[in-house]
Structures are given as structure tokens and as C-alpha cells.
Design an enzyme around this catalytic site. Sequence first.
Site, short mmCIF file in Angstrom:
data_model
loop_
_atom_site.label_atom_id
_atom_site.label_comp_id
_atom_site.label_asym_id
_atom_site.label_seq_id
_atom_site.Cartn_x
_atom_site.Cartn_y
_atom_site.Cartn_z
CB SER A 176 2.63 -1.20 -14.51
OG SER A 176 3.52 -0.43 -13.89
CD GLU B 293 8.30 -4.55 -6.44
OE1 GLU B 293 7.00 -4.68 -6.77
OE2 GLU B 293 8.62 -3.29 -6.21
CD1 TRP C 202 -2.56 -2.28 -0.05
CD2 TRP C 202 -3.01 -1.16 2.24
NE1 TRP C 202 -2.96 -2.53 0.90
CE2 TRP C 202 -3.67 -2.30 1.41
CE3 TRP C 202 -3.71 -0.61 2.90
CZ2 TRP C 202 -4.99 -2.85 2.35
CZ3 TRP C 202 -4.32 -1.07 4.03
CH2 TRP C 202 -5.06 -2.78 3.68
CE LYS C 203 4.67 0.96 -4.28
NZ LYS C 203 4.93 1.24 -5.39
N GLY D 187 4.76 1.33 -11.14
CA GLY D 187 3.92 2.89 -11.21
C GLY D 187 4.15 3.87 -12.74
N GLY E 82 1.10 -2.58 -6.36
CA GLY E 82 1.48 -1.10 -6.13
C GLY E 82 0.28 -0.62 -5.63
N GLY E 83 0.04 0.16 -7.35
CA GLY E 83 -1.50 1.16 -6.96
C GLY E 83 -2.74 -0.52 -7.90
P1 13P Z 1 2.99 -0.42 -9.26
O1 13P Z 1 2.26 -1.53 -8.85
O2 13P Z 1 2.07 0.69 -8.63
O3 13P Z 1 3.81 -0.62 -10.48
O4 13P Z 1 3.99 -1.04 -8.07
C1 13P Z 1 4.45 -2.05 -7.96
C2 13P Z 1 5.48 -1.66 -6.61
O5 13P Z 1 6.31 -1.56 -5.99
C3 13P Z 1 5.40 -3.01 -5.17
O6 13P Z 1 6.57 -2.94 -4.43
#
Ligand code: 13P
Length: 256
Positions: A217, A171, A12-13, A177, A238-239
Amino acid sequence: MLERKPMIAGNWKMNLSYTQAENLIKSIAEGIEGLEGVDILVAPPFTHLAHVRQAMGNSRIFLAGQNMHWEMSGAYTGEISGRMLQEATCTHVILGHSERRIIFKETSEMIDLKVRAASFLSLIPILCVGETLEQREAGQTFAVIKEQLDLSFQNFRADELMRPSTILAYEPVWAIGTGRTATPDQAEEVHRFIRQWIENNFNTGTAALVRILYGGSVKPENIAELMSQPDIDGALVGGASLKGDSFVQIARYKEG
Ligand code: 13P
């Protein structure tokens, strides 16, 4: 042969209010009801951990910290220890995320200390590695990944202690992102390289059991194809993990 159980993890950052986090975990818990054969994990901000645990009820969702310090306690203003994460019911911790490496200048040597501390506490590390676009275009992808692995697991290698429960995440920085996902072939090639590295530095048994997640992504539209690759064992999202319906769709990729 022992199977690697797939894992879908949400990072979730630094997002979501307390209430939004509560609503999200409730919709995930409801959405994955009856889902079997996939481990589900979320990594909320530290301040939301206890609340998220409470709000998920009896749902079997693993909780992870997004980072930790390598010492157990002490004068480290602004830091959180692995023991504190465990008190907040975390079983896992994300380490070495590219945002930590790049924005907060974490080095692989620091990450090595964290991996060792996590492992000492039996907190499962989700160790992230990945190259930048510049490095990929310069043909340095494998060299960068190898160096990150070599340095981040120095202590493990000395002790021959990598546990099969350890999780790795590939990653590519250029895919985080950006909406630009690695193709399944590009991801598989690096995952295979990472598994080979584990085999070379530890043993075949450990290499066969360690799960390697892909992150960058990931969305409901691309998860099934990524998961069809033999060395991709899950996703670090992430997103798309910030919305209940898309995260649940990703978790239910086998049904899509
Ligand atoms: P996104 O899915 O938003 O590209 O982020 C990936 C991420 O950094 C998961 O740790």
C-alpha cells in the site's frame, strides 16, 4: 561510506492490456525525465515485456520478470526461464512474492533454487519476504522473516556468494492491496532486522550495500515518510504503480 541508491519499482502483477501497458510506460518515461539519483524499475506481465521495452524509448527504466523457473529450459509447461527474461531485456526478477508463496504454493526451497539460478545468470533477484496478519498478531514476525531468509538463501550461504546488488523486499502480507500500510517505524524495525541477518550470515560490507525495499500500500502520500527511515531504500509498488501520475509522484518523492 557508500550510499545505497534508492529504487522505486512497480509490480504490475496480472494487470493492463497491451495498449494500457504501452500508455503507462510512456507516461512514466516522460514523467521521470531529468530525475536523478533514483533507480526506476517496472515488472510487467511476461507477454508485455518486449513491447514495454520498445515503447519506453531511450528511458533508463529497468525491467524485471515477476517470476521465473529455476531450470534453463525443459518440459515445464507454462513456465519462463531466467534466460528468456534476459532475452526480453530484463535485468531483474521478483522472486518469492507472497502471492506466489500463498496462492501458488511456492516454498522457500523452490525460491532458493530460483535465487541460485538467477544469480548464476547474473539476473538480479528481488527477493520478497513478509509475515501474515495472523503471524504478526501472534508475535512471530521476526521468526517468520528469519525462516524465509534462511531457507531462500541456503545456496548463497553455502557459497558465501550473496552479491551486493541483490535486492530484498519486505512486504507484510496484511499491507498488500489492503490500503493498510505498515507505519514507518514498523517497517524500519523489520528492515533493520533483515540487514542484521545479512550481516550475520554474510558480512558487514554486503549488509551495508544490499537495498531493502518496502512494499504494501505504498502511495504518493506515504512514500516520503517511509523513505526517511535509514534502512528503507525504496519501494515495491503494486496498485499505485498502475497509474502513471501516482507512480511518477512516488518516484519523485524527494520533491514532494
Ligand atoms: P500494493 O502496493 O497494491 O499493496 O501491492 C504491493 C505489492 O505486492 C508489490 O509487490
